[in-house]
Design an enzyme around this catalytic site. Structure first.
Site, PDB file in Angstrom:
ATOM      1  N   GLU A 305       6.003   8.986  -2.699  1.00  0.00           N
ATOM      2  CA  GLU A 305       6.634   7.859  -2.109  1.00  0.00           C
ATOM      3  C   GLU A 305       7.976   7.683  -2.416  1.00  0.00           C
ATOM      4  O   GLU A 305       8.563   6.846  -2.558  1.00  0.00           O
ATOM      5  CB  GLU A 305       5.885   6.611  -2.662  1.00  0.00           C
ATOM      6  N   ASP A 379      -6.239   6.021  -3.470  1.00  0.00           N
ATOM      7  CA  ASP A 379      -5.552   4.735  -4.250  1.00  0.00           C
ATOM      8  C   ASP A 379      -6.139   3.688  -4.430  1.00  0.00           C
ATOM      9  O   ASP A 379      -5.971   2.850  -3.747  1.00  0.00           O
ATOM     10  CB  ASP A 379      -4.062   4.752  -3.205  1.00  0.00           C
ATOM     11  N   GLU A 407      -4.737  -4.721  -6.791  1.00  0.00           N
ATOM     12  CA  GLU A 407      -4.041  -4.530  -5.636  1.00  0.00           C
ATOM     13  C   GLU A 407      -4.922  -4.491  -4.319  1.00  0.00           C
ATOM     14  O   GLU A 407      -4.394  -4.950  -3.441  1.00  0.00           O
ATOM     15  CB  GLU A 407      -3.282  -3.210  -5.842  1.00  0.00           C
TER      16      GLU A 407
HETATM   17  C1  GCV Z   1       4.033   1.726  -7.992  1.00  0.00           C
HETATM   18  C2  GCV Z   1       0.402   2.658  -4.521  1.00  0.00           C
HETATM   19  C3  GCV Z   1       0.905   1.173  -4.658  1.00  0.00           C
HETATM   20  C4  GCV Z   1       2.190   1.272  -4.957  1.00  0.00           C
HETATM   21  C5  GCV Z   1       2.349   2.077  -6.195  1.00  0.00           C
HETATM   22  C6  GCV Z   1       1.888   3.376  -6.017  1.00  0.00           C
HETATM   23  C7  GCV Z   1       1.698   4.289  -7.301  1.00  0.00           C
HETATM   24  O1  GCV Z   1       0.885   3.216  -3.363  1.00  0.00           O
HETATM   25  O2  GCV Z   1       0.944   0.435  -3.178  1.00  0.00           O
HETATM   26  O3  GCV Z   1       2.816  -0.077  -5.290  1.00  0.00           O
HETATM   27  O4  GCV Z   1       3.735   2.056  -6.714  1.00  0.00           O
HETATM   28  O5  GCV Z   1       0.485   3.303  -5.631  1.00  0.00           O
HETATM   29  O6  GCV Z   1       1.100   4.387  -7.970  1.00  0.00           O
HETATM   30  O7  GCV Z   1       2.581   4.752  -7.508  1.00  0.00           O
END
Ligand code: GCV
Length: 732
Positions: A305, A379, A407
């Site tokens: 990411e 995820d 989340e």
């Molecule tokens: C900390 C997902 C979440 C992100 C998170 C990522 C990760 O994509 O939406 O907020 O980032 O996981 O675990 O690194």
């Protein structure tokens, strides 16, 4: 008059913290037991005895005195020696000659285990809480208190326990500006502004709560890390927190940004094979250990990411992890290297990526590296199969990362107990070494004989007075600790303990509350992502429904990528004729998952693209079943709300009301999920609603226009807030 009533309250022991049922005390409430139980336990917990005054012995003594005094509603005193019957004697063979003389079998319990045993010392009945280390004894003390809180029989007590997992860690996604990524309980609990000068009582209570469930480490900052934390000024703040947590057996760890040598070190590169970069990390490790001698190590999100990583320099994840590990090794530190990676190129199937990257690296990591893998290959979805990396890398230490913060599960306002979700993953059979090779056995190291083991949980803790944003979310923090201690523990037992400690031991309440918790995750799956669907939430916020979304930059960030619905059917074909993700599992499992008929129904659309007309075991077609599942989820939330309403007589008003209000929000949202999803999928399947199913309240256009501008946890200040869509429901 006011003064008099305050005095009267104090005389009754109703001081502010005991009186306030705002959830601050978590499961450590220590409210007075009913009279009969109190007098029974009073004979066993008359005094607290230890001659040790180490930092940890001191907090153990404080906790026992506080707990017993509260539960027994009398002042329990601490002494240095046994003076009468009913002493609770705690310590190690090193700091207590009496305990040494008992020759207890402590070695096999390891450094953090404990033993609680009824004994007779100099003719007096006592209860001994012993361990090889002070921290083991502290864990034993919390267990002893829990036994009383849950009204267990302790008359002839003889129990021993040791953690099955070495590193039991919270991962905070707290940013240095006080915001929390995916945090729904206020802002960060770490007050960087006040540190290092002041470390608050809240930090002590945080440490107490963690220690009470065996959590022994905390990563203080977000994996989307800022290099700033590694500068001298910030490290002094970290050191102060480490001092506060140390008596409770909690080590601090930091998320380390891979490009830190450039950002704060003035180097031109962060290439892990560059000698200057290696020297920089070595010096940084030396500097950290100088002020924090028991620093735990680094957690790293790299090449994921948009985060920097070794692949930016053509190096592998192993090159990056090993470079940091080499710097930490002389001090006993570890690197937790995350497997949540996906490259810039859009993949054939996003869920295959972590395996594809890490399987070839098996055996290439140093001894003090552990690869941290999310429970599922995607995820943290309401349901996904276990990550195929578990069981696939026998030569690599693999830890599990769970998400305690919800989340993708309705944030803090949906009641979803995650113990069942986690147990489902841990109980899953990888078949890596034949039947019975469960994920739990990979995580606890027994399957491949690993000593470095890890269970990490993304914290759901924030500045809210009740810590987690709701009372029932506290159960998820609690359950995480318990499962990290013993990945084979049962979610139901954990829920039962939590309910008793948090509310009451009234059996009517307990049975109803545990039932409500145990069904809650399946309910959320039903109204959000039934039958193996995943990632159907609105993008970025991840709160409400968004199955129609198809316009986000990367295809694999869009819900349509995951459901693949068309006029013929729905689901992601991961069979050998599709992306073949099933081949990442051991053959015995792969063969089952490759066929629609042998794939569990709850994972059906994860692995297969199935015709809408497919007959299901229920006798319905897939389309009818899908619609029914959404509706079932809504009905189940109704049941949850009704059953909670009946529990009003057993709960204080404050905690009853917040839970009742949140169940109303959950009911509204469940309906929204059902209606929006049904409206959207009907527009794709072109099928009529099954008989008896109500049409969605609004048009699909209305649902598509919905936004959640106030949703917390996104860390995007200054977002533009659009007005809500016009309510197009027919006038009643
Ligand atoms: C900390 C997902 C979440 C992100 C998170 C990522 C990760 O994509 O939406 O907020 O980032 O996981 O675990 O690194």
């Amino acid at each position: 008059m006011k003064f008099v009533s305050l005095l009267a309250l104090c005389a009754l022991g109703l001081t502010a913290s005991a009186q306030a049922e705002d959830g601050y005390d978590l499961w450590l409430r220590y409210h007075p037991l009913e009279k009969a139980a109190a007098s029974h336990y009073a004979a066993i917990g008359a005094t607290v005895v230890s001659a040790s005054h180490s930092e940890t012995a001191n907090v153990t003594r404080d906790e026992l005195v506080r707990g017993l005094s509260g539960l027994l509603a009398k002042k329990v005193t601490a002494r240095e020696a046994i003076t009468g019957n009913g002493a609770v004697l705690f310590g190690t063979p090193e700091n207590s000659r009496t305990i040494a003389a008992l020759h207890l079998p402590l070695e096999k319990l390891g450094p953090e285990g404990y033993l609680i045993r009824a004994a007779v010392v100099k003719g007096k009945p006592v209860t001994v809480i012993a361990g090889s280390s002070d921290v083991g004894v502290l864990y034993g003390a919390f267990r002893f208190l829990k036994l009383i809180q849950t009204r267990a029989s302790i008359d002839h007590i003889d129990i021993a326990s040791a953690p099955k997992v070495k590193l039991r860690l919270l991962n905070h996604w707290d940013n240095l500006d006080g915001s929390v990524e995916r945090g729904y309980a206020g802002s960060s609990i770490f007050k960087w502004w006040e540190l290092p000068a002041h470390s608050s009582q809240r930090m002590v209570d945080y440490a107490r709560a963690n220690a009470s469930v065996g959590i022994n480490g905390t990563v203080l900052i977000n994996v989307n890390a800022s290099s700033m934390i590694l500068t001298r000024e910030w490290l002094s703040k970290v050191a102060r927190l480490a001092d506060t947590f140390r008596p409770y057996g909690i080590k601090v760890y930091l998320a380390a940004r891979f490009s830190a040598p450039i950002e704060i070190g003035g180097l031109k590169t962060a290439d892990p094979l560059d000698p200057e970069v290696r020297a920089w990390w070595k010096n940084k490790a030396d500097e950290i250990y100088h002020s924090i001698p028991d620093f735990g190590g680094f957690l790293v999100k790299a090449n994921s990411e948009g985060q920097p990583g070794p692949q930016d320099y053509g190096r592998s994840h192993a090159d990056g992890a090993n470079m940091m590990a080499e710097a930490l090794a002389p001090h006993g530190g570890v690197v937790m290297w995350r497997a949540f990676v996906y490259s810039h190129e859009v993949p054939v199937d996003r869920v295959k990526q972590a395996y594809d990257e890490f399987k070839p690296l098996d055996g290439k990591f140093r001894d003090n590296v552990i690869v941290q893998v999310k429970n599922g290959p995607l995820d943290f979805q309401p349901r996904e199969p276990f990550s195929p990396l578990f069981g696939a890398t026998p030569a690599t230490a693999m830890g599990m990362e769970l998400e305690i913060t919800k989340e993708y599960l309705g944030f803090n306002t949906h009641l979803v107990y995650l113990g069942t979700l986690w147990q489902e993953v841990l109980d899953s059979d990888t078949f890596a070494k034949g039947q019975g090779s469960t994920v739990a056995k990979v995580v606890d190291g027994t399957l491949f004989d690993k000593k470095l083991t890890l269970m990490a949980g993304v914290a759901n803790i924030g500045s809210d007075r009740n810590w987690c944003g709701s009372i029932f979310d506290q159960a998820n923090w609690y359950a995480f600790g318990r499962l990290a201690w013993d990945p084979e523990a049962q979610a139901k037992d954990i829920a039962a303990d939590w309910v008793k400690m948090t509310f009451t031991d009234n059996p009517v309440f307990d049975t109803a509350a545990v039932t409500l918790m145990m069904g809650s995750r399946e309910t959320a799956v039903n109204y959000m992502t039934p039958l193996g669907l995943a990632h159907q939430m609105g993008t970025s916020g991840h709160y409400g429904p968004g199955s129609w979304i198809d316009n986000v930059g990367r295809p694999d960030w869009n819900p349509v990528y995951y459901h693949r619905a068309d006029a013929q059917g729905i689901g992601f074909d991961r069979s050998p004729s599709g992306s073949d993700a099933v081949s990442q599992y051991a053959p015995a499992l792969r063969d089952r998952l490759a066929k629609v008929e042998t794939t569990p129904k709850n994972a059906l659309l994860w692995f297969h693209h199935v015709p809408w007309s497919q007959p299901m075991k229920s006798g319905r077609t897939l389309w009818d079943e899908l619609v029914a599942r959404y509706g079932q989820g809504v009905a189940e939330v109704d049941t949850m709300a009704t059953s909670w309403a009946k529990l009003k007589p057993y709960v204080d008003t404050e905690r009853f009301d917040i839970t009742a209000d949140y169940l109303r929000i959950q009911r509204r949202d469940a309906q929204l999920w059902r209606d929006a999803s049904v409206a959207y999928f009907a527009s794709i399947s072109h099928l009529p609603l099954p008989a008896g199913e109500k049409a969605p309240l609004h048009s699909l256009g209305y649902y598509k226009a919905l936004e959640y501008p106030y949703a917390p946890g996104q860390g995007t200040p200054g977002r533009k807030i659009k007005p809500p869509p016009v309510d197009d429901a027919p006038t009643p």
